[in-house]
Design an enzyme around this catalytic site. Sequence first.
Site, short mmCIF file in Angstrom:
data_model
loop_
_atom_site.label_atom_id
_atom_site.label_comp_id
_atom_site.label_asym_id
_atom_site.label_seq_id
_atom_site.Cartn_x
_atom_site.Cartn_y
_atom_site.Cartn_z
N LYS A 40 0.84 -1.20 0.00
CA LYS A 40 0.00 0.00 0.00
C LYS A 40 0.88 1.26 0.00
CE LYS A 40 -0.36 -0.71 5.00
NZ LYS A 40 -1.17 -1.31 6.05
N TYR A 257 15.59 29.53 9.49
CA TYR A 257 14.38 30.17 10.01
C TYR A 257 14.40 30.24 11.53
CZ TYR A 257 11.94 29.85 5.48
OH TYR A 257 11.56 29.99 4.17
C1 LIG Z 1 -0.40 -2.22 6.81
C2 LIG Z 1 -0.97 -3.54 7.16
C3 LIG Z 1 -0.16 -4.68 7.11
C4 LIG Z 1 1.34 -4.62 6.93
O1 LIG Z 1 1.88 -4.16 8.16
P1 LIG Z 1 3.46 -3.98 8.43
O2 LIG Z 1 3.51 -3.61 9.86
O3 LIG Z 1 3.93 -2.88 7.52
O4 LIG Z 1 4.10 -5.27 8.13
C5 LIG Z 1 -0.77 -5.92 7.29
N1 LIG Z 1 -2.10 -6.01 7.55
C6 LIG Z 1 -2.91 -4.93 7.65
C7 LIG Z 1 -4.36 -5.10 7.93
C8 LIG Z 1 -2.36 -3.66 7.46
O5 LIG Z 1 -3.14 -2.57 7.59
#
Ligand SMILES: *Cc1c(COP(=O)(O)O)cnc(C)c1O
Length: 368
Positions: A40, A257
Amino acid sequence: MSIPAELAGATLTIDLAALAANWRTVRDEVAPAECGATIKADGYGCGTAEVARALWEAGCRTFFVALPMEGKLLRETLPEAVIYVLDGLFAGQAAFYIEQGLRPALASLEEISEWAETTAGQHKAAVHVDTGINRLGLTRAQAEALAADDGLVQRAGLCLLMSHLQSGDDAGDKINATQLERFAALRELFAALPASLANSPGSFLGKAFAHDLARPGVALYGGNPFADKPNPFRPVVRLVSPVLQVRDVAAGESVGYSATWTAEKPSRIAIIGAGYADGINRHLSWPVHDGPAEVVIAGVRCPIVGRVSMDMITVDVTGLGAGAVRRGTEAVLLGDGISVDDWARRAGTIPYEILTSLGRRYAKVYSS
Ligand SMILES: *Cc1c(COP(=O)(O)O)cnc(C)c1O
């Protein structure tokens, strides 16, 4: 759009061999369960298409995205992959999932009914049950109601039972065993379905957590999935930026800044063309609670001083010999011993946020 390195503020190199090696590490840990991959958020900032191709070549066949649009992008690259959408079924979008060959992780009875009505058992989906994180997923009572309705289970095309860990990164937390027990009890309701519980850290909690399919994400991209253990994964991202300018700053002069850093002695400052708009978290500004954030120039770690600005950071290179750093000298922001975990710790966040914030303005180079 690919950005030429000579026109970009920095170059992000993504090591696809390291990515594949990290996937194999998780695969070996969860075997004989299947090892999928979560890609994702543009493959945790590393690029959906390139990451997907590399993992497919390594042998990964099942992928998890968050959003239906991410599923569509992934489908363009991998026509044969199994793709689950973790955020579930978006209202009124079942036809899109079907057209793209996406399997929603159905997370409520409402989603299940909608999917069942549209697909009549012709298209597969996962059912997401909650075991303690209280984010998405059916409650125990809702899961019982579903399990009692055999026809609905068939019409929804359920092919996977999944749940998600709340504190998988902390092996000492008792909630992991509790979630495992609750999941086992839920599995009894759906004895025919394969099951998936483990994210990256969950894949290392022991074989009992692996079930039939693991869903690692951050570990593949080199982030440390553990809160309290060293990172066993290979770094995947390397970020290098040329120095734009070197300037001498007299004692008593401030840099950046709001004048948050003042030179105590005559100093030399290198200006580098990447800032918080590129994912260099503004919390990496001087001063940082456990020492300054650093970049590597000419093999030497040099502190970021002053505020991180939108498009620039300023680095104290006084310690380097005169002439060691000038316009065009390479500064290594990530790599050469500086990890996304280091950045995350100094910025008070986690490697997930660092990776997914790495901007779109970099030249991206893939090595394999
Ligand atoms: C993002 C996610 C993962 C992967 O998690 P990591 O901690 O990056 O390995 C797996 N399952 C679900 C439901 C997630 O939202």
